[in-house]
Design an enzyme around this catalytic site. Structure first.
Site, mmCIF file in Angstrom:
data_model
loop_
_atom_site.group_PDB
_atom_site.id
_atom_site.type_symbol
_atom_site.label_atom_id
_atom_site.label_comp_id
_atom_site.label_asym_id
_atom_site.label_seq_id
_atom_site.Cartn_x
_atom_site.Cartn_y
_atom_site.Cartn_z
ATOM 1 C CG HIS A 74 -1.965 -1.016 1.235
ATOM 2 N ND1 HIS A 74 -3.241 -0.816 0.735
ATOM 3 C CD2 HIS A 74 -1.938 -2.286 1.666
ATOM 4 C CE1 HIS A 74 -3.944 -1.932 0.891
ATOM 5 N NE2 HIS A 74 -3.174 -2.837 1.450
ATOM 6 C CE LYS B 187 -2.455 10.619 3.194
ATOM 7 N NZ LYS B 187 -3.159 9.731 2.228
ATOM 8 C CB THR C 247 -10.125 4.829 -1.079
ATOM 9 O OG1 THR C 247 -9.657 5.157 0.229
ATOM 10 C CG2 THR C 247 -9.414 3.598 -1.573
ATOM 11 C CE LYS D 57 -6.372 13.743 0.324
ATOM 12 N NZ LYS D 57 -6.620 12.500 -0.397
ATOM 13 N NE ARG D 58 -3.802 9.847 10.105
ATOM 14 C CZ ARG D 58 -3.402 8.921 10.977
ATOM 15 N NH1 ARG D 58 -4.096 7.825 11.136
ATOM 16 N NH2 ARG D 58 -2.325 9.099 11.713
ATOM 17 C CE LYS E 149 -13.742 5.696 0.948
ATOM 18 N NZ LYS E 149 -12.791 5.692 2.073
#
Ligand code: 26W
Length: 808
Positions: free
Chosen positions: A352, A549, A651, A543-544, A655
């Site tokens: 992952h 990110k 992901t 998100k985290r 969504k």
């Protein structure tokens, strides 16, 4: 479909449970009593299905998938269970009769948050799909007493509170007191005539607690079996009988702490003894359990691989390889080669992450002390593998060193990813790009030896939770437009293309979004005290919190916009509300500092009368499954802006698009496949691509050049660094800005800044044209069919596990 009791009898059942199970007079039932009573009804039905299902699988000697994962982010169970059982409508009616709404009742349930982020939620979506597809399957994990911490914000700073989700018990678990296995640690190994004997120093008991995972549109269920660590009675008793209660208690704690708490870290492996014990604890119990069940149906273990496929969700359960070898070879005297061939036929592994710091390794000395026999087994696997590799490429020492399961460069460490690859018949990444990068970077040498082992399965999400449950408005509209089967066949969303010109449909689509935004605005007001305007564009980054990110890149755009508004307040600004949410690992200081910066910037902008409604910045606390169910349906714009080549898949991107948000994103992870499915004109892709990132790194990246050459960027960074948003402590963010300008800007925010800001301007242009925007939003929903976790699980089943779904 499911036969469900009519409301009258359901109402009666609720009363029965109130009276007999909960012990209250129905007329005096509180909302908490009601949620319990309704849950008991669903639980009883699930229990029946579970028993039937197990019976069928036993009789059919079905080939089973065993999904090993340290994390499952389940969220709440009630609404999902009711939907799967076909009881949603009736329950809502019964609750209405009692002047309660389904939403109020459901929100009393605590989330089961036994995971950090994407990997854990993926595991939960996969269980939902395995049950729905009727795939004989068992998920195994840990019954953490404390899951992902609850996030509170105090003066802009993240505070972590323990998540004691079990404090009042949970109705959704089925304790299995008779299913228990000993798990041993430490001690030493002796060898006699080629036979190893492990004399462990300690032992803990793993006790099973099951969660029943209902399939949708089927009677099939799956099982999530979670292990709790319990001190063996014997150990307790010895001290207890001597009257030494203090010692009895501390020994008990020493053993039972193994399943106490989820490691709240999604970026750097903990590397601690307790974590290694957790990994081995749940893996050992799970392997013993699956062997036990196999032997109930078969005379021996020779045919194990024909009947089970064991999947490793990342390397966290990789010690399973050594454990299965130990059981087969040491305990059951199977010849080494035969046992090893069996292992290779049983295991498969999903990676992952490519980030080197997230790849798990264990200190050899630590592993020797906690699992001495497993360490020997790993050495032997390694020796045989390296002998084989040396025959392929004689005299290529660097090649051998790169492949080795043991990293010799400093303190010797076991590379868990290498162990997983060597033992697995298939290894997959989670998006097309990620899988390709696996074979060209971290696993390039392995791919050279075993190209046939490497494959891709792009992630997916369950439409049951992420559309049907989270977005009732859109679900209802889809039901009326397409019928109800999209829940099980998400590719049917394609047919929305036929409705793009249907004015009534389009108008209703907009109305749904508007209502979801109003609901989100309410949640924001409730949790932050900030009023936002649902007419503004909801720009969502959830998100985290992690540097790769790039929440900070978003912040740079926000400040750019703020300064531009001040410079030209009369321009035709598209009002925006920028919404952040996410948790930072408790020890990750930079991520925490980003959270604080978001708050500081929000405070300044939201209270600047010159800005008015044109720009608002909010941070929604305590992001998790249930908060996501409120945020995602209310989003207009989805921020997926990781540095190209760093986000394995994402992901949240799926969504959000499924709920009708347009993506602004980089050419990374599953964004690429989303783009292919929704069309280039319906997504805003910007920034460096993976090869360009690599080339720039090699050529030499000088962020300071961007800073000096782009006046807007310089103004933004100077404002943050000089304390414009932290006047009480002007240097608060100097360090953060320095990491960008002067310390290499590892994730290349400055390189992508200009193209990001330009793309945000394009976003505004499209948003100014509501018909155009909604058209693109509908095309996004229509294109999301392939991102169902049903599709992902069908691929795993067919190409990796070779298991037949027992179809509907
Ligand atoms: C041992 C510490 C640790 C724990 C968890 C290291 C790394 C992890 C995971 C790999 C973190 C994670 O959740 N990864 C995400 O997995 C998702 C499902 O495949 C992907 O969509 C995300 O891109 C990836 O970051």
């Amino acid at each position: 479909m499911n036969a469900s009791p009519p409301p009258a009898s359901l109402s009666q059942l609720v009363d029965d449970h109130l009276l007999h199970t909960i012990g209250v007079e129905p007329r005096r039932a509180t909302p908490v009593d009601l949620v319990q009573a309704v849950s008991h009804i669903a639980r009883a039905e699930l229990s029946e299905r579970w028993v039937q299902n197990q019976e069928q699988e036993r009789n059919g000697k079905a080939r089973r998938v065993v999904y090993l994962s340290m994390e499952f982010l389940m969220g709440r169970t009630l609404c999902n269970a009711l939907a799967a059982l076909g009881l949603t409508q009736e329950t809502a009616t019964v609750l209405m009769q009692r002047a309660k709404s389904m939403e109020d009742i459901a929100s009393l349930e605590l989330d089961a948050a036994l995971g950090n982020g994407g990997l854990g939620r993926l595991a939960s979506c996969f269980l939902d799909s395995m049950a729905t597809l009727g795939l004989p399957s068992f998920g195994y994990g840990i019954r953490y007493e404390y899951g992902m911490f609850a996030q509170h914000i105090l003066n802009g700073c993240q505070m972590e509170n323990p998540d004691s989700w079990l404090k009042d018990g949970t109705i959704w678990e089925f304790p299995r007191p008779h299913i228990a296995y000993p798990v041993r640690f430490g001690g030493w190994v002796t060898h006699e005539n080629d036979v190893a004997r492990w004399a462990p120093a300690g032992e803990v008991t793993a006790k099973a607690y099951d969660m029943v995972i209902p399939g949708h549109g089927t009677d099939k269920v799956s099982t999530l079996r979670l292990w709790k660590a319990v001190a063996p009675d014997l150990i307790d008793l010895r001290a207890f009988n001597l009257g030494d209660y203090g010692r009895a208690a501390s020994t008990k704690n020493e053993y039972e702490n193994i399943s106490w708490v989820l490691y709240p870290n999604d970026s750097t492996p903990a590397g601690r003894e307790l974590r290694l014990k957790q990994e081995y604890f749940f893996v050992s119990a799970s392997i013993q359990d699956l062997i036990h069940r196999h032997l109930e149906e078969h005379p021996g273990l020779e045919n194990l691989a024909e009947h089970v496929a064991i999947h490793l969700n990342d390397t966290h359960p990789a010690i399973a390889v050594a454990e299965l070898m130990r059981i087969l070879h040491d305990d059951r005297a199977m010849p080494w080669n035969k046992a090893w061939n069996l292992c290779k036929a049983v295991f498969s592994y999903t990676n992952h992450t490519l980030m080197p710091e997230a790849l798990e390794t264990w200190d050899v000395a630590l592993m020797q002390s906690v699992l001495p026999r497993h360490m020997e087994i790993i050495f032997r696997i390694n020796k045989e593998f390296l002998d084989y590799a040396a025959r392929l490429r004689p005299n290529d020492k660097p090649f051998i060193q790169r492949l080795s399961l043991i990293d010799d460069s400093g303190e010797r460490r076991v590379r868990m990813a290498h162990l997983s690859v060597v033992a697995s018949h298939h290894i997959n990444g989670v998006s097309a790009l990620h899988s390709e990068l696996l074979t060209t970077t971290v696993f390039a040498d392995f791919a050279a030896i075993w190209p046939e082992r490497f494959t891709n399965v792009t992630n997916g999400i369950t439409p049951r939770r992420w559309l049907a449950q989270a977005n009732h408005g859109l679900a209802e509209l889809l039901d009326e437009t397409l019928g109800q089967t999209w829940r099980l066949h998400l590719e049917e969303l394609q047919r929305l293309h036929n409705h793009l010109a249907d004015i009534d449909f389009v108008r209703r689509f907009m109305t749904v979004k508007r209502a979801n935004k109003a609901r989100l605005a309410q949640h924001i007001a409730h949790t932050t005290g900030i009023e936002v305007n649902p007419e503004s564009m909801f720009d969502v980054h959830v998100k985290r919190i992690h540097e790769y990110k790039r929440q900070l890149l978003n912040v740079l755009h926000v400040v750019t916009r703020y300064q531009a508004i001040l410079a030209d307040p009369k321009a035709d600004w598209v009002p925006r509300t920028v919404i952040f949410a996410g948790k930072a690992a408790s020890s990750y200081q930079t991520a925490k500092s980003i959270i604080r910066l978001i708050h500081d910037i929000g405070t300044t902008i939201n209270n600047d009368p010159r800005v008015g409604d044109r720009l608002k910045v909010v941070f929604v606390p305590n992001y998790g499954v249930s908060v996501a169910e409120i945020i995602l349906p209310g989003a207009d714009l989805s921020e997926q802006i990781s540095t190209a080549g760093t986000e394995a898949s994402g992901t949240g991107n799926m969504k959000l698009a499924l709920n009708g948000a347009l993506t602004i994103g980089t050419d990374d992870g599953a964004n690429i496949e989303i783009r292919q499915n929704v069309g280039d004109e319906n997504i805003f892709i910007f920034g460096l691509k993976t090869p360009e990132v690599r080339a720039l790194r090699i050529a030499g990246y000088h962020p300071v050049d961007y800073y000096q050459q782009n006046p807007a960027l310089k103004a933004v960074l100077d404002a943050i660094a000089s304390g414009q948003f932290s006047p009480d402590e002007p240097d608060r963010y100097r360090g953060l800005v320095d990491t960008l300008v002067w310390q290499g800007d590892h994730y290349m925010l400055l390189a992508d800044y200009a193209s990001y800001v330009a793309m945000q301007t394009k976003v505004d242009e499209v948003y100014r044209q509501p018909e155009l925007w909604v058209n693109k939003a509908i095309r996004n929903v229509a294109g999301m069919g392939m991102f169902s976790s049903d599709r992902a699980i069908e691929e795993y089943a067919r190409r990796i596990w070779r298991v037949q779904p027992d179809l509907r």
